[in-house]
Design an enzyme around this catalytic site. Structure first.
Site, PDB file in Angstrom:
ATOM      1  N   PHE A 129       0.673  -1.125   0.046  1.00 54.31           N
ATOM      2  CA  PHE A 129       0.049   0.019  -0.064  1.00 54.31           C
ATOM      3  C   PHE A 129       0.858   1.363   0.019  1.00 54.31           C
ATOM      4  O   PHE A 129       1.984   1.385   0.473  1.00 54.31           O
ATOM      5  CB  PHE A 129      -0.830   0.061   1.206  1.00 54.31           C
ATOM      6  CG  PHE A 129      -2.050   0.994   1.227  1.00 54.31           C
ATOM      7  CD1 PHE A 129      -3.373   0.750   0.616  1.00 54.31           C
ATOM      8  CD2 PHE A 129      -1.795   2.158   1.991  1.00 54.31           C
ATOM      9  CE1 PHE A 129      -4.248   1.526   0.754  1.00 54.31           C
ATOM     10  CE2 PHE A 129      -2.853   3.170   1.787  1.00 54.31           C
ATOM     11  CZ  PHE A 129      -4.034   2.810   1.356  1.00 54.31           C
ATOM     12  N   ASP A 206       1.146  -5.340   8.105  1.00 53.86           N
ATOM     13  CA  ASP A 206       0.134  -4.389   8.156  1.00 53.86           C
ATOM     14  C   ASP A 206      -1.373  -5.481   7.756  1.00 53.86           C
ATOM     15  O   ASP A 206      -1.369  -6.044   7.093  1.00 53.86           O
ATOM     16  CB  ASP A 206       0.331  -3.553   6.996  1.00 53.86           C
ATOM     17  CG  ASP A 206      -0.890  -2.680   6.829  1.00 53.86           C
ATOM     18  OD1 ASP A 206      -2.147  -2.609   7.186  1.00 53.86           O
ATOM     19  OD2 ASP A 206      -0.583  -1.407   5.983  1.00 53.86           O
ATOM     20  N   TYR A 231     -11.581   1.239  10.192  1.00 56.99           N
ATOM     21  CA  TYR A 231     -12.875   1.790   9.243  1.00 56.99           C
ATOM     22  C   TYR A 231     -13.020   0.958   8.191  1.00 56.99           C
ATOM     23  O   TYR A 231     -13.920   1.006   7.307  1.00 56.99           O
ATOM     24  CB  TYR A 231     -12.662   3.199   8.755  1.00 56.99           C
ATOM     25  CG  TYR A 231     -11.337   3.691   8.127  1.00 56.99           C
ATOM     26  CD1 TYR A 231     -10.995   3.231   6.680  1.00 56.99           C
ATOM     27  CD2 TYR A 231     -10.263   4.069   8.790  1.00 56.99           C
ATOM     28  CE1 TYR A 231      -9.682   3.325   6.231  1.00 56.99           C
ATOM     29  CE2 TYR A 231      -9.099   4.318   8.190  1.00 56.99           C
ATOM     30  CZ  TYR A 231      -8.735   3.932   6.860  1.00 56.99           C
ATOM     31  OH  TYR A 231      -7.687   4.191   6.219  1.00 56.99           O
ATOM     32  N   LYS A 232     -12.374  -0.150   7.774  1.00 60.03           N
ATOM     33  CA  LYS A 232     -12.884  -1.193   6.902  1.00 60.03           C
ATOM     34  C   LYS A 232     -13.529  -2.404   7.452  1.00 60.03           C
ATOM     35  O   LYS A 232     -14.855  -2.039   7.745  1.00 60.03           O
ATOM     36  CB  LYS A 232     -11.370  -1.769   6.323  1.00 60.03           C
ATOM     37  CG  LYS A 232     -10.526  -0.608   5.414  1.00 60.03           C
ATOM     38  CD  LYS A 232      -9.418  -0.868   5.099  1.00 60.03           C
ATOM     39  CE  LYS A 232      -8.477   0.491   4.334  1.00 60.03           C
ATOM     40  NZ  LYS A 232      -7.049   0.403   4.183  1.00 60.03           N
ATOM     41  N   ARG A 379     -11.786  -2.936  -7.969  1.00 53.83           N
ATOM     42  CA  ARG A 379     -11.662  -4.028  -7.036  1.00 53.83           C
ATOM     43  C   ARG A 379     -13.274  -4.282  -6.291  1.00 53.83           C
ATOM     44  O   ARG A 379     -13.875  -3.026  -6.003  1.00 53.83           O
ATOM     45  CB  ARG A 379     -10.961  -3.187  -6.034  1.00 53.83           C
ATOM     46  CG  ARG A 379     -10.563  -4.224  -4.727  1.00 53.83           C
ATOM     47  CD  ARG A 379      -9.665  -3.469  -3.916  1.00 53.83           C
ATOM     48  NE  ARG A 379     -10.305  -2.348  -2.859  1.00 53.83           N
ATOM     49  CZ  ARG A 379      -9.450  -1.779  -2.248  1.00 53.83           C
ATOM     50  NH1 ARG A 379      -8.317  -2.094  -1.938  1.00 53.83           N
ATOM     51  NH2 ARG A 379     -10.162  -0.937  -1.515  1.00 53.83           N
TER      52      ARG A 379
END
Ligand code: PLP
Length: 404
Positions: A129, A206, A231-232, A379
């Site tokens: 990322f 991560d 928040y995912k 995605r």
């Protein structure tokens, strides 16, 4: 065999997590056909809306500043312990909530590097990322270290074999994403952690696309450090704080952002910095209390569902997505850019076509929210607590019409 709408409805009827969908607020948006972005921003739990309103009135509004001494200051570790227990396979006292993933990464990678003085290299992969890559580059620049980049297969992510070829006696830290944000590839955390340790290096994982989607065993795998966002798949809300995991034996290491709330006896306001005991020394400033309430509620929903059942549903959703894509989208040139083996996939699936940017914009118009991922990826995020099989079927139907 062509997967049908009846198949989707049948999968929903057998889905043991289906009833949990009603625990989330619906979108007041008639044009919304499917939300396939829950892995980027999870939907709001009803309990969070109630909890926030109640907190503002009863706690903030009524207890006022007394609240800090009535539990607010302990929230980073209290909620951290709960994340550790429900999602991370971490015993209490090793997880704390606060700051963004980016800041948490900076703190733990710096601490990890400091544990390996004299070693000159940090290993990561080129498809990690962006924030992870930038943080690693920043630390390398700051400390005069070298980044050893792993080039990964564009449809997968870093493998133990690739890590083996780059680690050595100069490796201080290996830092990778457990689930690749682009492809959904699940890295072999056990093997890679072992390989790094055999070379005398520490690992920083991560977990942004893992936490709340698949089980993780940080204690059991001897992981040194980890970070992840809330928040995912934890549905804690936009900008909700991240967590960091610091294995107990590393908690005496110093992190670089020494602030008053990571200090021993913070309210003595004494001269000079002396770290607090335990994982608390990895905190820096005032905890984001309102945003942490969403984390607390999100974790409880995961606990109620069970991380094992969530993993099963994620695998079923991605398998259905792959079957639909093979059948209806591959003939339109939308090819799979994720692993075919369900055991190697997290909670999302990426498709690839040259016009992915334009296609994503058209899908948004048509009420199917997906993520564009440069350079050519679309995605599909499948969030086990909130995505239904019928919703996925409808999304693919719209993608088929839009891409034709
Ligand atoms: C979403 C995500 C982040 C986000 O970092 P922030 O500091 O919260 O913006 C970091 N790493 C990975 C792998 C992610 O998927």
């Amino acid at each position: 065999m062509t997967p049908t709408l009846d198949d989707a409805r049948d999968l929903d009827a057998r889905d043991r997590l289906a009833s949990l969908r009603t625990r989330f607020l619906p979108a007041h948006d008639d044009g919304l056909v499917a939300y396939l972005d829950g892995n980027s921003l999870g939907r709001p739990p009803r309990a969070t809306a109630d909890r926030l309103a109640d907190f503002v009135d009863q706690q903030w509004g009524t207890r006022l500043i007394r609240g800090w001494n009535e539990g607010w200051l302990e929230l980073p570790e209290r909620i951290g312990d709960r994340i550790g227990e429900v999602c991370l396979g971490a015993a209490p006292g090793q997880v704390a909530v606060g700051d963004s993933t980016t800041v948490c990464l900076y703190k733990v990678i710096r601490a990890a590097v400091s544990a390996r003085p004299g070693r000159r290299e940090i290993v990561t992969d080129r498809d990690n990322f962006p924030t992870d890559r930038y943080v690693v580059e920043g630390i390398a620049g700051e400390l005069g270290l070298t980044v050893r980049w792993i080039d990964v297969d564009p449809d997968r992510g870093a493998t133990p074999e690739q890590v083996s070829t780059v680690v050595g006696e100069d490796t201080a830290v290996v830092t990778l994403s457990h689930v690749a944000y682009r492809t959904g590839f699940v890295a072999d955390m056990a093997a890679i952690t072992r390989i790094a340790h055999e070379a005398g290096a520490l690992v920083v994982w991560d977990l942004c696309h893992s936490v709340g989607c698949l089980p993780v065993e940080l204690d059991g795998l001897d992981v040194d450090f980890a970070v992840g966002c809330t928040y995912k798949y934890l549905n804690a809300g936009p900008g909700a704080p991240a967590f960091l995991y610091v294995r107990r034996e590393h908690q005496d290491l110093r992190q670089p952002l020494q602030g008053w709330l990571g200090r021993l006896d913070a309210f003595d306001m004494a001269q000079g910095y002396e770290p607090a005991n335990g994982v608390r020394s990895f905190l820096s400033g005032t905890p984001p209390v309102l945003a942490m309430l969403g984390v607390a509620e999100g974790v409880e929903l995961v606990a109620e569902a069970g991380i094992g059942r969530i993993r099963e549903k994620a695998a079923a959703l991605t398998a259905f997505a792959v079957a639909l894509a093979d059948d209806r989208l591959a003939p339109l040139g939308l090819g799979l850019a994720s692993p075919r083996d369900p055991a190697e996939r997290g909670g999302h699936v990426t498709l690839r076509r040259d016009d992915a940017v334009e296609l994503t914009a058209k899908l948004t118009e048509a009420g199917v929210l997906v993520d564009y991922r440069a350079p050519d990826g679309i995605r599909l995020g499948l969030s086990p607590l909130t995505t239904s099989f019928e919703e996925l079927w409808n999304a693919v139907d719209v993608i088929h019409a839009t891409a034709s």
